[in-house]
Design a protein around this motif. Structure first.
Motif, mmCIF file in Angstrom:
data_model
loop_
_atom_site.group_PDB
_atom_site.id
_atom_site.type_symbol
_atom_site.label_atom_id
_atom_site.label_comp_id
_atom_site.label_asym_id
_atom_site.label_seq_id
_atom_site.Cartn_x
_atom_site.Cartn_y
_atom_site.Cartn_z
ATOM 1 N N HIS A 134 19.878 -55.876 -14.853
ATOM 2 C CA HIS A 134 19.371 -55.516 -16.169
ATOM 3 C C HIS A 134 19.426 -56.733 -17.087
ATOM 4 O O HIS A 134 20.213 -57.673 -16.876
ATOM 5 N N ILE A 135 18.584 -56.696 -18.119
ATOM 6 C CA ILE A 135 18.612 -57.704 -19.175
ATOM 7 C C ILE A 135 19.269 -57.101 -20.401
ATOM 8 O O ILE A 135 18.886 -56.013 -20.849
ATOM 9 N N LEU A 136 20.257 -57.796 -20.947
ATOM 10 C CA LEU A 136 20.880 -57.402 -22.199
ATOM 11 C C LEU A 136 20.541 -58.455 -23.250
ATOM 12 O O LEU A 136 20.948 -59.613 -23.127
ATOM 13 N N HIS A 137 19.754 -58.052 -24.236
ATOM 14 C CA HIS A 137 19.423 -58.942 -25.353
ATOM 15 C C HIS A 137 20.356 -58.576 -26.501
ATOM 16 O O HIS A 137 20.221 -57.518 -27.107
ATOM 17 N N ILE A 138 21.293 -59.455 -26.793
ATOM 18 C CA ILE A 138 22.353 -59.175 -27.753
ATOM 19 C C ILE A 138 22.233 -60.147 -28.916
ATOM 20 O O ILE A 138 22.111 -61.353 -28.714
ATOM 21 N N PHE A 139 22.267 -59.620 -30.129
ATOM 22 C CA PHE A 139 22.298 -60.535 -31.263
ATOM 23 C C PHE A 139 23.149 -59.967 -32.388
ATOM 24 O O PHE A 139 23.379 -58.763 -32.470
ATOM 25 N N THR A 140 23.658 -60.881 -33.222
ATOM 26 C CA THR A 140 24.563 -60.516 -34.297
ATOM 27 C C THR A 140 24.288 -61.394 -35.508
ATOM 28 O O THR A 140 23.465 -62.305 -35.450
ATOM 29 N N THR A 141 24.961 -61.117 -36.598
ATOM 30 C CA THR A 141 24.740 -61.877 -37.828
ATOM 31 C C THR A 141 25.561 -63.160 -37.826
ATOM 32 O O THR A 141 26.713 -63.183 -37.391
ATOM 33 N N SER A 142 24.949 -64.219 -38.339
ATOM 34 C CA SER A 142 25.623 -65.508 -38.484
ATOM 35 C C SER A 142 24.774 -66.362 -39.408
ATOM 36 O O SER A 142 23.622 -66.020 -39.702
ATOM 37 N N CYS A 143 25.319 -67.457 -39.886
ATOM 38 C CA CYS A 143 24.541 -68.374 -40.720
ATOM 39 C C CYS A 143 24.761 -69.786 -40.224
ATOM 40 O O CYS A 143 25.792 -70.103 -39.612
#
Length: 203
Positions: free
Chosen positions: A51-60
């Motif tokens: 499976h592909i897990l596309h993970i993203f979160t907040t950052s600057c």
């Protein structure tokens, strides 16, 4: 990230949003996690058994400035591993270390930062996508396809309806409609196609 399909339970949803604490952490760096698993909808996107897990979160980007290459790479791994641990605790037991397989379920991992977005996507300060600066911050405050220059059009995530694959594709459909209408070659077939796309996206 590429993972073995044994770690993703059957009938798992495609999209997930994780916020362990209250909403006060929503906009803090790494406070929330967005996850998409496109292979639950189309298994051909990954090799069989994965499976592909596309993970993203907040950052600057300020959090990633002034680091040596070594420190930068180490920080990427540290942040990524913390996020993966949170996913393991909330959604996918055994993601990092499967008791059954006696090895990690992760077979591929690519880590990006705001600096990655700035380099490869040419986004200002590495943002995920533009956000309207008008008050209130609503999508209708974003520019549409036309400009003050005759024959010059805008398309993409800086235009209505904003960021994301679906939104950008929608922007392209709208721009194609606008261009063909302006040059007087809007056929009934294209009109029907555009209206079908608009209807399906709005639904």
């Amino acid at each position: 990230m590429g993972v073995k399909d044994t770690v993703v339970p059957p009938n798992t949803d495609c999209h997930h949003f994780i916020l362990e604490d209250d909403s006060a952490n929503l906009e803090k760096p790494y406070g929330s996690i967005f996850l998409s698993i496109p292979t639950v909808l189309d298994s051909s996107l990954a090799p069989e058994g994965h499976h592909i897990l596309h993970i993203f979160t907040t950052s600057c980007i300020e959090n990633w400035k002034g680091l040596s290459l070594k420190d930068y790479e180490e920080k990427k791994e540290l942040v990524a591993n913390k996020i993966i641990s949170r996913l393991e605790n909330k959604l996918f037991p055994g993601l990092k270390s499967s008791i059954v397989l006696k090895e990690s379920s992760i077979v591929l991992k690519e880590v990006g930062t705001p600096k990655t977005h700035r380099r490869f996507l040419a986004q200002d300060n590495g943002t995920y996508g533009p956000i309207p600066h008008s008050i209130p911050k609503v999508l209708l405050g974003m520019p549409f396809n036309t400009t003050a220059i005759d024959g010059l059009y805008c398309v993409g995530d800086s235009c209505f309806p904003g960021q994301g694959v679906i939104a950008v594709a929608f922007s392209g459909i709208m721009c194609a409609h606008r261009v063909t209408a302006d040059i007087g070659h809007m056929s009934s077939g294209l009109t029907s196609f555009v209206m079908e796309q608009l209807t399906s996206q709005s639904g």
